[in-house]
Design a protein around this motif. Structure first.
Motif, PDB file in Angstrom:
ATOM      1  N   HIS A  33       0.934  -1.179   0.122  1.00 11.90           N
ATOM      2  CA  HIS A  33      -0.008   0.058  -0.035  1.00 11.90           C
ATOM      3  C   HIS A  33       0.705   1.133  -0.037  1.00 11.90           C
ATOM      4  N   ARG A  34       0.285   2.274  -0.133  1.00  9.28           N
ATOM      5  CA  ARG A  34       0.800   3.644  -0.438  1.00  9.28           C
ATOM      6  C   ARG A  34       1.182   4.457   0.971  1.00  9.28           C
ATOM      7  N   GLU A  35       0.812   5.605   1.055  1.00  4.64           N
ATOM      8  CA  GLU A  35       0.784   6.443   1.938  1.00  4.64           C
ATOM      9  C   GLU A  35      -0.465   6.671   2.726  1.00  4.64           C
ATOM     10  N   LEU A  36      -0.363   5.503   3.845  1.00  2.00           N
ATOM     11  CA  LEU A  36      -1.646   5.233   4.545  1.00  2.00           C
ATOM     12  C   LEU A  36      -2.094   6.349   5.404  1.00  2.00           C
ATOM     13  N   PHE A  37      -0.742   7.105   5.918  1.00  2.00           N
ATOM     14  CA  PHE A  37      -0.958   8.030   6.916  1.00  2.00           C
ATOM     15  C   PHE A  37      -0.718   9.475   6.352  1.00  2.00           C
ATOM     16  N   LEU A  54     -12.359   1.673   4.074  1.00  2.00           N
ATOM     17  CA  LEU A  54     -11.192   2.191   4.864  1.00  2.00           C
ATOM     18  C   LEU A  54     -11.557   2.969   5.707  1.00  2.00           C
ATOM     19  N   PRO A  55     -10.994   3.196   6.946  1.00  2.00           N
ATOM     20  CA  PRO A  55     -11.263   4.037   7.983  1.00  2.00           C
ATOM     21  C   PRO A  55     -11.123   5.379   7.615  1.00  2.00           C
ATOM     22  N   SER A  56     -11.937   6.486   8.066  1.00  2.00           N
ATOM     23  CA  SER A  56     -11.970   7.832   7.915  1.00  2.00           C
ATOM     24  C   SER A  56     -10.521   8.580   8.304  1.00  2.00           C
ATOM     25  N   ILE A  57     -10.324   9.725   7.711  1.00  3.16           N
ATOM     26  CA  ILE A  57      -9.096  10.599   8.218  1.00  3.16           C
ATOM     27  C   ILE A  57      -9.272  10.748   9.745  1.00  3.16           C
ATOM     28  N   GLU A  58     -10.445  10.881  10.429  1.00  3.53           N
ATOM     29  CA  GLU A  58     -10.708  11.278  11.633  1.00  3.53           C
ATOM     30  C   GLU A  58     -10.505   9.861  12.463  1.00  3.53           C
ATOM     31  N   GLU A  59     -10.903   8.870  12.076  1.00 10.35           N
ATOM     32  CA  GLU A  59     -10.790   7.582  12.725  1.00 10.35           C
ATOM     33  C   GLU A  59      -9.170   7.284  12.877  1.00 10.35           C
ATOM     34  N   ARG A  60      -8.572   7.129  11.694  1.00 11.44           N
ATOM     35  CA  ARG A  60      -7.276   6.778  11.391  1.00 11.44           C
ATOM     36  C   ARG A  60      -6.480   7.755  12.386  1.00 11.44           C
ATOM     37  N   ASP A  61      -6.463   9.081  12.533  1.00 12.64           N
ATOM     38  CA  ASP A  61      -5.764   9.918  13.360  1.00 12.64           C
ATOM     39  C   ASP A  61      -6.063   9.842  14.722  1.00 12.64           C
ATOM     40  N   ALA A  62      -7.284   9.409  15.053  1.00 11.74           N
ATOM     41  CA  ALA A  62      -7.639   9.259  16.643  1.00 11.74           C
ATOM     42  C   ALA A  62      -6.983   8.003  17.223  1.00 11.74           C
ATOM     43  N   GLN A  63      -7.050   6.973  16.137  1.00  7.97           N
ATOM     44  CA  GLN A  63      -6.338   5.733  16.609  1.00  7.97           C
ATOM     45  C   GLN A  63      -5.616   5.139  15.569  1.00  7.97           C
ATOM     46  N   PRO A  64      -4.278   5.568  15.260  1.00 12.44           N
ATOM     47  CA  PRO A  64      -3.839   5.120  14.013  1.00 12.44           C
ATOM     48  C   PRO A  64      -3.374   3.646  14.290  1.00 12.44           C
ATOM     49  N   LEU A  65      -2.907   3.022  15.204  1.00  8.91           N
ATOM     50  CA  LEU A  65      -2.429   1.579  15.072  1.00  8.91           C
ATOM     51  C   LEU A  65      -3.727   0.782  14.858  1.00  8.91           C
ATOM     52  N   VAL A  66      -4.817   1.014  15.381  1.00  8.15           N
ATOM     53  CA  VAL A  66      -6.121   0.503  15.143  1.00  8.15           C
ATOM     54  C   VAL A  66      -6.654   0.517  13.623  1.00  8.15           C
ATOM     55  N   GLU A  69      -4.430  -1.637  11.598  1.00 15.86           N
ATOM     56  CA  GLU A  69      -4.756  -3.120  11.560  1.00 15.86           C
ATOM     57  C   GLU A  69      -6.123  -3.228  10.925  1.00 15.86           C
ATOM     58  N   GLN A  70      -6.909  -2.242  10.678  1.00 18.02           N
ATOM     59  CA  GLN A  70      -8.063  -2.503   9.855  1.00 18.02           C
ATOM     60  C   GLN A  70      -7.730  -2.657   8.359  1.00 18.02           C
ATOM     61  N   VAL A  71      -6.699  -1.689   7.949  1.00 16.05           N
ATOM     62  CA  VAL A  71      -6.370  -1.674   6.464  1.00 16.05           C
ATOM     63  C   VAL A  71      -5.722  -3.084   6.196  1.00 16.05           C
ATOM     64  N   ALA A  72      -4.768  -3.743   7.137  1.00 15.75           N
ATOM     65  CA  ALA A  72      -4.371  -4.878   6.979  1.00 15.75           C
ATOM     66  C   ALA A  72      -5.451  -5.962   6.923  1.00 15.75           C
ATOM     67  N   ALA A  73      -6.320  -5.863   7.607  1.00 16.41           N
ATOM     68  CA  ALA A  73      -7.454  -6.789   7.504  1.00 16.41           C
ATOM     69  C   ALA A  73      -8.179  -6.896   6.214  1.00 16.41           C
ATOM     70  N   LEU A  74      -8.343  -5.679   5.830  1.00 14.11           N
ATOM     71  CA  LEU A  74      -9.145  -5.256   4.386  1.00 14.11           C
ATOM     72  C   LEU A  74      -7.937  -5.647   3.350  1.00 14.11           C
ATOM     73  N   SER A  75      -6.858  -5.588   3.231  1.00  8.86           N
ATOM     74  CA  SER A  75      -5.911  -6.185   2.563  1.00  8.86           C
ATOM     75  C   SER A  75      -5.846  -7.499   2.513  1.00  8.86           C
ATOM     76  N   ASP A  76      -6.078  -8.121   3.618  1.00  9.56           N
ATOM     77  CA  ASP A  76      -5.892  -9.506   3.498  1.00  9.56           C
ATOM     78  C   ASP A  76      -7.293 -10.130   2.785  1.00  9.56           C
ATOM     79  N   ASP A  96       3.594   7.372  16.762  1.00 13.69           N
ATOM     80  CA  ASP A  96       3.182   6.098  17.239  1.00 13.69           C
ATOM     81  C   ASP A  96       3.254   5.032  16.236  1.00 13.69           C
ATOM     82  N   VAL A  97       3.070   5.622  14.899  1.00 15.20           N
ATOM     83  CA  VAL A  97       3.339   4.218  13.949  1.00 15.20           C
ATOM     84  C   VAL A  97       4.577   4.227  13.623  1.00 15.20           C
ATOM     85  N   ARG A  98       5.300   5.167  13.599  1.00 16.52           N
ATOM     86  CA  ARG A  98       6.907   4.952  13.571  1.00 16.52           C
ATOM     87  C   ARG A  98       7.560   3.991  14.719  1.00 16.52           C
TER      88      ARG A  98
END
Length: 255
Positions: A33-37, A54-66, A69-76, A96-98
């Protein structure tokens, strides 16, 4: 099969990361995947119903690690035949992601850096000025440069004037960010350091590092956007060369 291995491309803008990630995604074993963040959107390799979930920008920024994992599950689900899950992470993206990819042994890290910081700076400034951020490969192999919204754009933008002070700050900050990240992964297993300038000649090494078949001939999706010499893309070239000479970067003029 499903995603059983992970990797992350650590980079900055205009280092060839788009070229690398989209080419890796063409591999039958890799979902890259490309620039997820990205601050404006979630750039993924997903399409259709999977992209819609895909999670929204707001959801992603509030809980980036969650969100990761949502993107990883969708990708799978979207790419069940691909065993590698990877994505691109810029050094300015969520701390936090770094920290997560540095600490999680599941991730192999490809640290991609452009040796010629002048070329990186000029490419960045040109893209900001023109709104042209990418060059797609057409079926005939010719570049199709696109601007905002994906519209076709002029493939030969006008030369820009380099602000020397801005260039100096860029070089200092870029160097410091890589140094800080590399210090934090010193001694870590599963790390490959790669320079943009050697992407093509070392691409097989990248595949070997990721543990996938090196035999498939992979389609190149993105091309180098500005292939002309740096001297033709900078209007105050003599001033820039003088600064490079004073700071020991004369070799950057060859970009």
């Amino acid at each position: 099969m499903g995603h059983s291995q992970r990797f992350c491309v650590i980079a900055q803008a205009r280092t060839g990361s788009e070229y690398l990630t989209t080419r890796l995604n063409e591999h039958p074993e890799i979902a890259c995947h490309r620039e997820l963040f990205n601050r404006h959107t979630v750039y993924s390799a997903l399409t259709g119903e999977f992209k819609a979930r895909l999670p929204s920008i707001e959801e992603r920024d509030a809980q980036p690690l969650v969100a990761l994992e949502q993107v990883a599950a969708l990708s799978d689900q979207a790419f069940p035949a691909k065993r590698l899950f990877g994505f691109k992470l810029f050094l300015k993206h969520h701390p936090d992601v770094r920290q997560h990819v540095r600490a999680d042994p599941r991730y192999r890290l490809i640290v991609l850096e452009r040796g010629n910081k002048l070329a990186q700076f000029v490419s960045t400034q040109t893209a900001r000025t023109t709104g042209q951020w990418t060059a797609l490969a057409t079926k005939g192999g010719e570049p199709k440069v696109t601007g905002k919204g994906g519209a076709a754009a002029d493939a030969a933008p006008a030369a820009i004037e380099v602000d020397i002070d801005h260039l100096a700050r860029f070089v200092e900050l870029s160097t410091k960010r890589y140094a800080n990240f590399n210090q934090r992964i010193a001694g870590r297993a599963g790390v490959m350091h790669l320079q943009s300038e050697t992407l093509d000649e070392r691409f097989v090494e990248v595949l070997e590092f990721l543990g996938v078949d090196v035999s498939p001939e992979l389609r190149i999706v993105r091309l180098r956007q500005n292939p002309t010499p740096l001297a033709t893309r900078v209007s105050n070239w003599e001033a820039v060369v003088a600064w490079l000479d004073r700071h020991g970067h004369a070799d950057w003029t060859a970009g």
